[in-house]
Design a protein around this motif. Structure first.
Motif, short mmCIF file in Angstrom:
data_model
loop_
_atom_site.label_atom_id
_atom_site.label_comp_id
_atom_site.label_asym_id
_atom_site.label_seq_id
_atom_site.Cartn_x
_atom_site.Cartn_y
_atom_site.Cartn_z
N GLY A 248 0.85 -1.19 0.00
CA GLY A 248 0.00 0.00 0.00
C GLY A 248 0.89 1.25 0.00
N GLN A 249 0.42 2.37 0.59
CA GLN A 249 1.28 3.56 0.69
C GLN A 249 2.21 3.38 1.89
OE1 GLN A 249 1.84 6.74 -1.26
NE2 GLN A 249 3.57 6.17 0.02
N ALA A 250 3.46 3.05 1.57
CA ALA A 250 4.43 2.79 2.64
C ALA A 250 4.76 4.07 3.38
CB ALA A 250 5.68 2.18 2.03
N ASP A 251 5.11 3.93 4.65
CA ASP A 251 5.44 5.11 5.46
C ASP A 251 6.79 5.70 5.07
OD1 ASP A 251 3.10 4.78 6.88
OD2 ASP A 251 4.03 3.34 8.25
N GLU A 252 7.69 4.86 4.59
CA GLU A 252 9.04 5.35 4.23
C GLU A 252 9.43 4.88 2.85
OE1 GLU A 252 12.21 4.64 7.11
OE2 GLU A 252 10.70 4.88 8.68
N LEU A 253 10.19 5.74 2.16
CA LEU A 253 10.70 5.40 0.83
C LEU A 253 12.22 5.50 0.84
CD1 LEU A 253 8.12 7.48 -1.20
CD2 LEU A 253 8.31 4.99 -1.23
N PRO A 254 12.93 4.68 0.07
CA PRO A 254 12.42 3.53 -0.67
C PRO A 254 11.87 2.45 0.26
CG PRO A 254 14.82 3.49 -0.65
CD PRO A 254 14.41 4.78 0.00
N ILE A 255 11.04 1.56 -0.31
CA ILE A 255 10.36 0.55 0.48
C ILE A 255 11.27 -0.67 0.69
CG2 ILE A 255 8.32 -0.95 0.61
CD1 ILE A 255 6.93 0.99 -1.33
N THR A 256 11.49 -1.02 1.95
CA THR A 256 12.26 -2.24 2.22
C THR A 256 11.29 -3.39 2.49
OG1 THR A 256 12.35 -2.09 4.62
CG2 THR A 256 14.02 -0.84 3.40
N GLU A 257 11.82 -4.59 2.48
CA GLU A 257 11.00 -5.78 2.73
C GLU A 257 10.43 -5.78 4.15
OE1 GLU A 257 13.91 -5.71 1.26
OE2 GLU A 257 13.75 -6.84 -0.62
N ASN A 258 11.03 -4.97 5.03
CA ASN A 258 10.54 -4.93 6.42
C ASN A 258 9.38 -3.97 6.61
OD1 ASN A 258 12.46 -6.73 7.27
ND2 ASN A 258 14.00 -5.11 7.54
N ALA A 259 9.02 -3.23 5.58
CA ALA A 259 7.91 -2.28 5.72
C ALA A 259 6.63 -3.04 6.11
CB ALA A 259 7.70 -1.54 4.41
N ALA A 260 5.82 -2.39 6.93
CA ALA A 260 4.58 -3.04 7.36
C ALA A 260 3.66 -3.24 6.16
CB ALA A 260 3.89 -2.14 8.38
N ASN B 77 -0.66 12.26 -27.18
CA ASN B 77 -1.82 13.09 -26.85
C ASN B 77 -2.28 12.74 -25.43
OD1 ASN B 77 -4.08 14.69 -26.96
ND2 ASN B 77 -5.29 13.21 -28.14
N TYR B 78 -2.12 13.68 -24.50
CA TYR B 78 -2.55 13.38 -23.13
C TYR B 78 -3.21 14.57 -22.48
CZ TYR B 78 1.51 15.91 -21.18
OH TYR B 78 2.41 16.87 -20.84
N LYS B 79 -4.01 14.30 -21.47
CA LYS B 79 -4.59 15.38 -20.68
C LYS B 79 -4.53 15.01 -19.20
CE LYS B 79 -9.31 13.70 -20.56
NZ LYS B 79 -10.24 13.18 -21.40
N ILE B 80 -4.51 16.03 -18.36
CA ILE B 80 -4.50 15.78 -16.92
C ILE B 80 -5.95 15.65 -16.45
CG2 ILE B 80 -3.75 16.65 -14.66
CD1 ILE B 80 -1.34 16.40 -16.50
N VAL B 81 -6.23 14.61 -15.70
CA VAL B 81 -7.57 14.44 -15.12
C VAL B 81 -7.40 14.24 -13.61
CG1 VAL B 81 -8.48 13.42 -17.25
CG2 VAL B 81 -7.62 11.92 -15.44
N LYS B 82 -8.51 14.01 -12.91
CA LYS B 82 -8.37 13.86 -11.46
C LYS B 82 -7.72 12.52 -11.10
CE LYS B 82 -13.20 12.53 -10.32
NZ LYS B 82 -13.22 11.22 -10.84
N ARG B 83 -7.30 12.43 -9.84
CA ARG B 83 -6.64 11.21 -9.38
C ARG B 83 -7.51 9.97 -9.58
NH1 ARG B 83 -3.95 12.49 -3.46
NH2 ARG B 83 -2.81 14.38 -4.03
N ARG B 84 -6.88 8.83 -9.78
CA ARG B 84 -7.60 7.55 -9.84
C ARG B 84 -7.70 7.04 -8.40
NH1 ARG B 84 -4.84 2.75 -13.34
NH2 ARG B 84 -3.33 2.81 -11.65
N SER B 85 -8.91 6.61 -8.02
CA SER B 85 -9.06 6.23 -6.61
C SER B 85 -8.24 4.97 -6.32
CB SER B 85 -10.54 6.06 -6.25
OG SER B 85 -10.92 4.76 -6.48
N GLY B 86 -7.68 4.93 -5.13
CA GLY B 86 -6.88 3.77 -4.73
C GLY B 86 -5.40 3.90 -5.06
N ASP B 87 -5.02 4.92 -5.87
CA ASP B 87 -3.60 5.07 -6.23
C ASP B 87 -2.80 5.66 -5.07
OD1 ASP B 87 -3.50 4.05 -8.75
OD2 ASP B 87 -3.70 5.97 -9.79
N VAL B 88 -1.60 5.13 -4.86
CA VAL B 88 -0.71 5.72 -3.87
C VAL B 88 0.12 6.82 -4.53
CG1 VAL B 88 -0.62 3.60 -2.51
CG2 VAL B 88 1.16 4.04 -4.21
N THR B 89 0.68 7.70 -3.72
CA THR B 89 1.47 8.82 -4.25
C THR B 89 2.78 8.32 -4.86
OG1 THR B 89 0.58 10.26 -2.54
CG2 THR B 89 2.63 10.98 -3.60
N SER B 90 3.46 7.49 -4.10
CA SER B 90 4.81 7.16 -4.51
C SER B 90 5.19 5.76 -4.01
CB SER B 90 5.75 8.20 -3.89
OG SER B 90 7.02 8.10 -4.44
#
Ligand code: NAD
Ligand code: WQD
Length: 336
Positions: free
Chosen positions: A130-142, A288-301
């Motif tokens: 999911g959206q990990a608390d710390e980046l980069p994500i290690t295998e120990n991430a919750a 050809n692209y356009k910016i639209v609103k966020r897709r639900s469920g997507d994490v930031t990074s």
């Protein structure tokens, strides 16, 4: 010659892994129910490696068929790709996802146990974090509560494999893939999305090819360098090679515990706009692209810490993002 079973071996990642297995000197037998692949892939694999893998059209949910299949062959290792993989579809059809991904795996584990087989590699996913608390994500991430039934099937999959390892003398490795992209350099195998692609790169290549009119960029208001979301895009051939390293670790009994988990990514985060710019640069196509609103469920990074895979599997990526996007475009052009 070691004999390796590859479930889902005609799919996107499976087919590239079969090629690398054969190149390394393994004999390969594939089972696949063709629910998201085509039988033609078998010939394409042969035309790359000069060796045709064994093939059985079997659904891993069919216990009887699976049992008869295992009566015919012995295996030194198993790579388990067969699963349904669309996050959005899993929200519409959760039962099918649990049925296919969890029960299918349970059937496979039952046969592995009954026949004293060993050395299992499991396709897991960065989606377990999911959206990990710390980046980069290690295998120990919750592991956060899953964002989708698909993600939950991967968390459960890891858990039941871990339990089988503890109780059945099984050695297994779960590889948590980040975002696999690209295609084989021959452009003979690649990703075959059914219908409208959900993932970014097939949508990009289909837009450039004129199959889709316009790419929607989901969100420009993320707290990132250019406002678009960040992912770790890994060339599928690099990913395929990670399976060889993991398999050899198990076969050579180099594993440090009977259930191990490794992140498989590049370690680099790339934004959606950077993907578009790089794609345009390496292919000379205007997108050809356009910016639209966020897709639900997507994490930031989300991007991987790959230190463990480097140290323990002696594996690292060799290909660039440019190569991956160019290969995806070459593959797309062959589909027209
Ligand atoms: P894919 O759909 O291209 O390949 C999966 C293959 O498994 C297909 O050929 C399909 O026909 C087969 N299959 C599905 N259910 C089956 C069943 N019940 N019995 C027999 N065969 C069955 O998918 P992929 O992208 O190659 O993914 C392979 C694995 O990696 C999956 O487990 C997926 O969840 C996992 N994964 C994929 C990604 C990704 O972005 N592609 C990321 C992380 C993890
Ligand atoms: C990447 C980025 C989108 C499409 C999924 C699964 C994950 C794993 C890999 C299996 C995101 C943006 C996308 C589009 C866009 N699969 N995007 N326009 O969501 O990181 O991961 O595939 O295990 O479990 O969730 O990959 O390729 O869908 O999206 O702007 O048309 O591209 O918002 O930021 P994702 P993706």
């Amino acid at each position: 010659m070691k004999n390796i079973l590859v479930t889902g071996g005609l799919g996107f990642i499976g087919s590239h892994t079969v090629v690398e297995l054969q190149k390394t000197g393994f004999r390969v037998v594939i089972i696949d129910n063709l629910s998201n692949s085509k039988i033609e892939v078998l010939e394409q694999i042969k035309s790359i490696t000069n060796a045709k893998p064994g093939f059985y059209n079997i659904d891993i949910c069919n216990k009887e068929a699976l049992k008869s299949f295992f009566d015919t062959e012995k295996f030194d290792g198993i790579i388990h790709f067969a699963a349904l993989k669309s996050v959005s579809e899993s929200v519409q059809k959760p039962k099918e996802y649990f049925e296919n991904n969890v029960n299918g795996l349970a059937n496979l584990l039952a046969e592995i146990k009954n026949r004293n087989l060993n050395n299992l590699i499991f396709s897991s996913s960065c989606t377990v974090y999911g959206q990990a608390d710390e980046l980069p994500i290690t295998e120990n991430a919750a592991l956060k509560p899953a964002e989708s039934p698909y993600g939950e099937t991967k968390q459960i999959g890891e858990k039941i494999i871990n339990e089988s390892c503890a109780s059945n003398n099984l050695d297994a490795i779960a590889l948590r893939y980040f975002n696999p992209i690209g295609a084989h350099e021959s452009a003979k195998i690649g990703e075959l999305p059914l219908g409208v692609p959900q993932n970014l790169i097939p949508y990009v290549t289909q837009t450039a090819a004129g199959i889709r009119e316009q790419l929607s960029v989901f969100g420009e208001d993320y707290p990132t360098k250019d406002g678009t979301a960040i992912r770790d895009y890994i060339h599928v051939v690099d990913l395929a090679k990670a399976h060889i390293s993991a398999l050899e670790r198990l076969i050579n009994k180099k594993n440090k515990s009977n259930f191990e988990v490794f992140n498989i990514g590049t370690g680099k985060g790339t934004s959606v706009l950077e993907i578009i710019q790089t794609f345009e640069k390496v292919t000379n196509q205007k997108l050809n692209y356009k910016i639209v609103k966020r897709r639900s469920g997507d994490v930031t990074s989300a991007y991987a810490d790959t230190t463990l895979a480097f140290n323990e599997l002696n594996w690292k990526t060799e290909k660039t993002l440019e190569e991956a996007l160019k290969s995806a475009w070459n593959w797309q052009q062959k589909q027209l």
